[in-house]
Write a protein that holds these residues in place. Sequence first.
Motif, PDB file in Angstrom:
ATOM      1  N   GLU A  93      -6.837  11.816  22.776  1.00  0.00           N
ATOM      2  CA  GLU A  93      -7.962  11.074  22.184  1.00  0.00           C
ATOM      3  C   GLU A  93      -8.805  11.943  21.254  1.00  0.00           C
ATOM      4  O   GLU A  93      -9.091  11.555  20.104  1.00  0.00           O
ATOM      5  N   ALA A  94      -9.223  13.120  21.710  1.00  0.00           N
ATOM      6  CA  ALA A  94     -10.089  13.982  20.898  1.00  0.00           C
ATOM      7  C   ALA A  94      -9.362  14.477  19.654  1.00  0.00           C
ATOM      8  O   ALA A  94      -9.956  14.554  18.569  1.00  0.00           O
ATOM      9  N   ASN A  95      -8.098  14.805  19.787  1.00  0.00           N
ATOM     10  CA  ASN A  95      -7.347  15.331  18.651  1.00  0.00           C
ATOM     11  C   ASN A  95      -7.085  14.273  17.591  1.00  0.00           C
ATOM     12  O   ASN A  95      -7.088  14.558  16.402  1.00  0.00           O
ATOM     13  N   VAL A  96      -6.861  13.057  18.035  1.00  0.00           N
ATOM     14  CA  VAL A  96      -6.706  11.953  17.082  1.00  0.00           C
ATOM     15  C   VAL A  96      -8.003  11.758  16.309  1.00  0.00           C
ATOM     16  O   VAL A  96      -8.009  11.623  15.075  1.00  0.00           O
ATOM     17  N   TRP A  97      -9.126  11.764  17.028  1.00  0.00           N
ATOM     18  CA  TRP A  97     -10.417  11.580  16.358  1.00  0.00           C
ATOM     19  C   TRP A  97     -10.694  12.726  15.388  1.00  0.00           C
ATOM     20  O   TRP A  97     -11.163  12.497  14.263  1.00  0.00           O
ATOM     21  N   ASN A  98     -10.392  13.954  15.791  1.00  0.00           N
ATOM     22  CA  ASN A  98     -10.572  15.090  14.886  1.00  0.00           C
ATOM     23  C   ASN A  98      -9.723  14.934  13.634  1.00  0.00           C
ATOM     24  O   ASN A  98     -10.159  15.285  12.530  1.00  0.00           O
ATOM     25  N   TYR A  99      -8.537  14.422  13.794  1.00  0.00           N
ATOM     26  CA  TYR A  99      -7.668  14.178  12.638  1.00  0.00           C
ATOM     27  C   TYR A  99      -8.311  13.174  11.689  1.00  0.00           C
ATOM     28  O   TYR A  99      -8.337  13.380  10.471  1.00  0.00           O
ATOM     29  N   PHE A 100      -8.826  12.075  12.239  1.00  0.00           N
ATOM     30  CA  PHE A 100      -9.486  11.064  11.408  1.00  0.00           C
ATOM     31  C   PHE A 100     -10.674  11.669  10.657  1.00  0.00           C
ATOM     32  O   PHE A 100     -10.863  11.410   9.455  1.00  0.00           O
ATOM     33  N   VAL A 101     -11.471  12.465  11.355  1.00  0.00           N
ATOM     34  CA  VAL A 101     -12.671  13.048  10.754  1.00  0.00           C
ATOM     35  C   VAL A 101     -12.310  14.088   9.705  1.00  0.00           C
ATOM     36  O   VAL A 101     -12.818  14.062   8.575  1.00  0.00           O
ATOM     37  N   GLU A 102     -11.434  15.016  10.052  1.00  0.00           N
ATOM     38  CA  GLU A 102     -11.117  16.128   9.153  1.00  0.00           C
ATOM     39  C   GLU A 102     -10.337  15.685   7.920  1.00  0.00           C
ATOM     40  O   GLU A 102     -10.349  16.373   6.901  1.00  0.00           O
ATOM     41  N   ASN A 103      -9.693  14.547   8.009  1.00  0.00           N
ATOM     42  CA  ASN A 103      -8.974  14.014   6.850  1.00  0.00           C
ATOM     43  C   ASN A 103      -9.760  12.916   6.134  1.00  0.00           C
ATOM     44  O   ASN A 103      -9.206  12.189   5.304  1.00  0.00           O
ATOM     45  N   ASN A 104     -11.054  12.796   6.486  1.00  0.00           N
ATOM     46  CA  ASN A 104     -11.963  11.859   5.810  1.00  0.00           C
ATOM     47  C   ASN A 104     -11.451  10.418   5.844  1.00  0.00           C
ATOM     48  O   ASN A 104     -11.523   9.682   4.853  1.00  0.00           O
ATOM     49  N   LEU A 105     -10.939  10.016   6.997  1.00  0.00           N
ATOM     50  CA  LEU A 105     -10.395   8.665   7.122  1.00  0.00           C
ATOM     51  C   LEU A 105     -11.400   7.660   7.679  1.00  0.00           C
ATOM     52  O   LEU A 105     -11.269   6.463   7.433  1.00  0.00           O
ATOM     53  N   VAL A 106     -12.392   8.115   8.414  1.00  0.00           N
ATOM     54  CA  VAL A 106     -13.282   7.212   9.130  1.00  0.00           C
ATOM     55  C   VAL A 106     -13.971   6.230   8.194  1.00  0.00           C
ATOM     56  O   VAL A 106     -14.058   5.024   8.481  1.00  0.00           O
ATOM     57  N   PHE A 107     -14.436   6.710   7.047  1.00  0.00           N
ATOM     58  CA  PHE A 107     -15.147   5.835   6.115  1.00  0.00           C
ATOM     59  C   PHE A 107     -14.301   5.522   4.878  1.00  0.00           C
ATOM     60  O   PHE A 107     -14.814   5.046   3.871  1.00  0.00           O
ATOM     61  N   SER A 108     -13.013   5.752   4.985  1.00  0.00           N
ATOM     62  CA  SER A 108     -12.099   5.456   3.883  1.00  0.00           C
ATOM     63  C   SER A 108     -11.852   3.951   3.785  1.00  0.00           C
ATOM     64  O   SER A 108     -11.881   3.229   4.781  1.00  0.00           O
ATOM     65  N   ASP A 109     -11.623   3.478   2.550  1.00  0.00           N
ATOM     66  CA  ASP A 109     -11.260   2.076   2.363  1.00  0.00           C
ATOM     67  C   ASP A 109      -9.787   1.943   1.978  1.00  0.00           C
ATOM     68  O   ASP A 109      -9.366   0.934   1.409  1.00  0.00           O
ATOM     69  N   ASP A 110      -9.001   2.937   2.328  1.00  0.00           N
ATOM     70  CA  ASP A 110      -7.565   2.921   2.052  1.00  0.00           C
ATOM     71  C   ASP A 110      -6.893   1.878   2.947  1.00  0.00           C
ATOM     72  O   ASP A 110      -6.835   2.039   4.174  1.00  0.00           O
ATOM     73  N   SER A 111      -6.381   0.817   2.357  1.00  0.00           N
ATOM     74  CA  SER A 111      -5.775  -0.270   3.121  1.00  0.00           C
ATOM     75  C   SER A 111      -4.512   0.160   3.859  1.00  0.00           C
ATOM     76  O   SER A 111      -4.075  -0.505   4.803  1.00  0.00           O
ATOM     77  N   ARG A 112      -3.922   1.280   3.451  1.00  0.00           N
ATOM     78  CA  ARG A 112      -2.702   1.743   4.093  1.00  0.00           C
ATOM     79  C   ARG A 112      -2.956   2.270   5.504  1.00  0.00           C
ATOM     80  O   ARG A 112      -2.015   2.418   6.290  1.00  0.00           O
ATOM     81  N   LEU A 113      -4.201   2.549   5.829  1.00  0.00           N
ATOM     82  CA  LEU A 113      -4.518   3.061   7.166  1.00  0.00           C
ATOM     83  C   LEU A 113      -4.224   2.018   8.237  1.00  0.00           C
ATOM     84  O   LEU A 113      -3.898   2.370   9.379  1.00  0.00           O
ATOM     85  N   ARG A 114      -4.331   0.770   7.882  1.00  0.00           N
ATOM     86  CA  ARG A 114      -4.015  -0.293   8.845  1.00  0.00           C
ATOM     87  C   ARG A 114      -2.552  -0.233   9.255  1.00  0.00           C
ATOM     88  O   ARG A 114      -2.211  -0.336  10.436  1.00  0.00           O
ATOM     89  N   GLU A 115      -1.693  -0.041   8.275  1.00  0.00           N
ATOM     90  CA  GLU A 115      -0.259   0.034   8.573  1.00  0.00           C
ATOM     91  C   GLU A 115       0.059   1.285   9.378  1.00  0.00           C
ATOM     92  O   GLU A 115       0.924   1.265  10.258  1.00  0.00           O
ATOM     93  N   ARG A 116      -0.660   2.369   9.140  1.00  0.00           N
ATOM     94  CA  ARG A 116      -0.389   3.636   9.815  1.00  0.00           C
ATOM     95  C   ARG A 116      -0.882   3.664  11.264  1.00  0.00           C
ATOM     96  O   ARG A 116      -0.208   4.229  12.135  1.00  0.00           O
TER      97      ARG A 116
END
Length: 326
Positions: free
Chosen positions: A239-262
């Motif tokens: 759980e923590a490592n997944v969240w760190n990945y989202f944060v460090e790759n600037n995904l949390v506030f991204s509007d990239d629609s491809r994140l849904r598929e991923r």
Amino acid sequence: MKFFNYFLLATAFVLVPVSCDNKPENLWQIEIKNPAQKVEVQDLSAEFYNAGVPLAQFQQKYPWFQGTVSDEDFGKRRLDKTEIAIYKEAVDKIGTQKLNNELTTLFSHIKHYFPEFKQPKVFLYSSALQGIMEPIFYHDAENMLFIDISAFLGQNNPNYKGLEQYWQVSMNPQNIIPKVSRVFAGFFLKESFEHQKFLDELIYQGKIMTLQDAFLPGFPDYLKMNYDQKQYEWALANEANVWNYFVENNLVFSDDSRLRERFINPGPFSKFYTEVDNDSSPQIGIFTGWQIARKFFEAKPETKLTDFLEMDSQTIFNESNYKPKN
């Protein structure tokens, strides 16, 4: 993100045991004072495959069941030995009385939180594997719920040969109730796809899973996620490592629609684009959103469920103070 890659690789093979000793009190274990009416499912296929029931009689009783199938083809299907065998195997495995009891409990919890909820008529049927990708259908205009029991023969059933394993994980009899619950959760919480950031998607999924918690307080969490036990343990351990990945790759506030598929859509695994993808649990974004919602209720347990559903994503995220630790 080297540490994340290393940790995921390690935990892919060494799953961390999950202790239940320090589990917080379940907010959703409540006393039902006004239970739903006892459910008695109606088995359409029992009549459909009964040669003693004239075709005309069946068609008159269920005019909406035939669709565009001709009378000739409809009649042939009623005598098809393979279809009959699939139906008989499915109905034997699900246990109709058990299903009646579990649906009654589910509807009682839904009614508790949504007093306007009108208990639907429930119909079982076998599509003979033709409709197994979407086995639960709720027709709100007629308030009828349909369950395709041929979709719950059990993982690795010979009838599912050739079907991707990630679909089969949730094709067991015990997956019926969580999938029915998920359909009604989606009915009470419509999704907006306009101008969404990834955080909005995470929180929406967290709200859906919170409804699952409220509707199914006694069900194992892994079933609510359509996971097997191993997938659920991987999600907890990482759980923590997944969240760190989202944060460090600037995904949390991204509007990239491809994140849904991923990270949201069904699949064999989540897509971090690392060497450990094949070992990861699918739909990890749903799990993350769920944990954010749970943290919110840990901080604000007095919040009414209906009020929570109306709250915006940023407020829920801020007030959850979600900071998972390794």
